[in-house]
Design an enzyme around this catalytic site. Structure first.
Site, PDB file in Angstrom:
ATOM      1  N   LYS A  58      60.762  -8.870 -37.322  1.00 17.57           N
ATOM      2  CA  LYS A  58      61.909  -8.732 -36.414  1.00 17.57           C
ATOM      3  C   LYS A  58      61.730  -9.643 -35.197  1.00 17.57           C
ATOM      4  O   LYS A  58      62.659 -10.345 -34.787  1.00 17.57           O
ATOM      5  CB  LYS A  58      62.048  -7.278 -35.944  1.00 17.57           C
ATOM      6  CG  LYS A  58      62.520  -6.308 -37.026  1.00 17.57           C
ATOM      7  CD  LYS A  58      62.502  -4.877 -36.499  1.00 17.57           C
ATOM      8  CE  LYS A  58      62.811  -3.857 -37.580  1.00 17.57           C
ATOM      9  NZ  LYS A  58      62.731  -2.472 -37.091  1.00 17.57           N
ATOM     10  N   ALA A  84      60.034  -3.138 -32.667  1.00 18.04           N
ATOM     11  CA  ALA A  84      59.419  -1.876 -33.085  1.00 18.04           C
ATOM     12  C   ALA A  84      59.898  -1.496 -34.475  1.00 18.04           C
ATOM     13  O   ALA A  84      60.934  -1.961 -34.939  1.00 18.04           O
ATOM     14  CB  ALA A  84      59.777  -0.774 -32.095  1.00 18.04           C
ATOM     15  N   ASP A  85      59.123  -0.636 -35.123  1.00 15.04           N
ATOM     16  CA  ASP A  85      59.557  -0.115 -36.414  1.00 15.04           C
ATOM     17  C   ASP A  85      58.919   1.259 -36.605  1.00 15.04           C
ATOM     18  O   ASP A  85      57.839   1.537 -36.079  1.00 15.04           O
ATOM     19  CB  ASP A  85      59.145  -1.044 -37.558  1.00 15.04           C
ATOM     20  CG  ASP A  85      59.885  -0.681 -38.840  1.00 15.04           C
ATOM     21  OD1 ASP A  85      61.068  -1.036 -38.947  1.00 15.04           O
ATOM     22  OD2 ASP A  85      59.302  -0.019 -39.712  1.00 15.04           O
ATOM     23  N   THR A  86      59.598   2.111 -37.356  1.00  9.61           N
ATOM     24  CA  THR A  86      59.086   3.458 -37.628  1.00  9.61           C
ATOM     25  C   THR A  86      59.316   3.803 -39.091  1.00  9.61           C
ATOM     26  O   THR A  86      60.381   3.523 -39.631  1.00  9.61           O
ATOM     27  CB  THR A  86      59.807   4.515 -36.756  1.00  9.61           C
ATOM     28  OG1 THR A  86      59.608   4.188 -35.379  1.00  9.61           O
ATOM     29  CG2 THR A  86      59.261   5.919 -37.007  1.00  9.61           C
ATOM     30  N   SER A 121      55.430   1.390 -34.790  1.00 12.65           N
ATOM     31  CA  SER A 121      54.767   0.211 -34.219  1.00 12.65           C
ATOM     32  C   SER A 121      55.549  -0.255 -33.002  1.00 12.65           C
ATOM     33  O   SER A 121      56.760  -0.073 -32.916  1.00 12.65           O
ATOM     34  CB  SER A 121      54.725  -0.923 -35.238  1.00 12.65           C
ATOM     35  OG  SER A 121      56.040  -1.310 -35.613  1.00 12.65           O
TER      36      SER A 121
END
Length: 205
Positions: A58, A84-86, A121
């Site tokens: 991203k 960010a990522d989840t 993250s």
């Protein structure tokens, strides 16, 4: 540098309403840019590696957009890009956004009387000097039994269809059935505050 300081700019690389809300709560002003990446095209064995790889993809996509814009690098103050990522982990399996209503229902039924974890993250890139640091955070969530009617209402409302693992623990319908959270709610929502603050500070050194 204090939150809200004009000494640096922030770009949030996410369209997530929850992440936006958290960054506002932290006292920051920011712009929003989104990355069009093929998330399904990025696969890693461990959830921790997956969320880091997705945040990096991203960030890279947004950076290339920024580099194409005319005034890139002209600003005197540094710009920080937060990506960010989840993902949700359930019985060792990574869960991303549900494909349809049926999968969302199946996901939530699995949490009923059981437990899941979220791995989030955060990746902060200083656009001016290229400094980049990222880390991940994990939270364990334990649930009471969730009645079928509540699951029906959640599916009908539809918000759960757009989040990892169809999991929104802060949702008024879900909250009464959350038994215990080992970690922070902001991390489950996709942006752990303490970690984000730490990485922002490091990126400004």
């Amino acid at each position: 540098m204090e939150p809200g300081s004009s000494l640096f700019k922030i770009i949030l690389g996410s369209s997530s309403v929850a992440r936006r809300k958290i960054l506002v709560e932290m006292g920051y002003d920011f712009a929003i840019m989104t990355a069009d990446i093929d998330e399904k095209g990025i696969r890693k064995e461990k959830p921790e590696e997956l969320v880091m790889a997705l945040a990096e993809a991203k960030a890279d996509a947004i950076l290339s957009k920024l580099q194409k814009s005319e005034n890139h690098g002209m600003d005197a103050e540094p710009t920080l890009l937060i990506a960010a990522d989840t993902v949700v982990v359930y019985e060792g399996t990574v869960r991303e956004k549900p494909l349809n209503m049926e999968e969302a229902r199946q996901f939530i039924q699995g949490y009923s009387g059981g437990h899941a974890a979220t791995v989030s993250s955060v990746l902060v890139t200083n656009v001016k000097n290229g400094f980049r640091r990222g880390e991940w955070d994990k939270v364990e969530i334990y649930f009471h039994d969730i009645p079928d009617q509540v699951i029906d209402d959640l599916i009908e409302e539809g918000k759960v269809l757009y989040v990892a693992g169809a999991l929104i623990i802060e949702h008024p319908l879900v909250l009464p059935y959350v038994k215990q959270v080992v970690g922070t709610t902001d991390s489950v929502m996709g942006l752990p505050k303490a970690l984000t603050e730490k990485l922002i500070k490091e990126a400004l050194l």
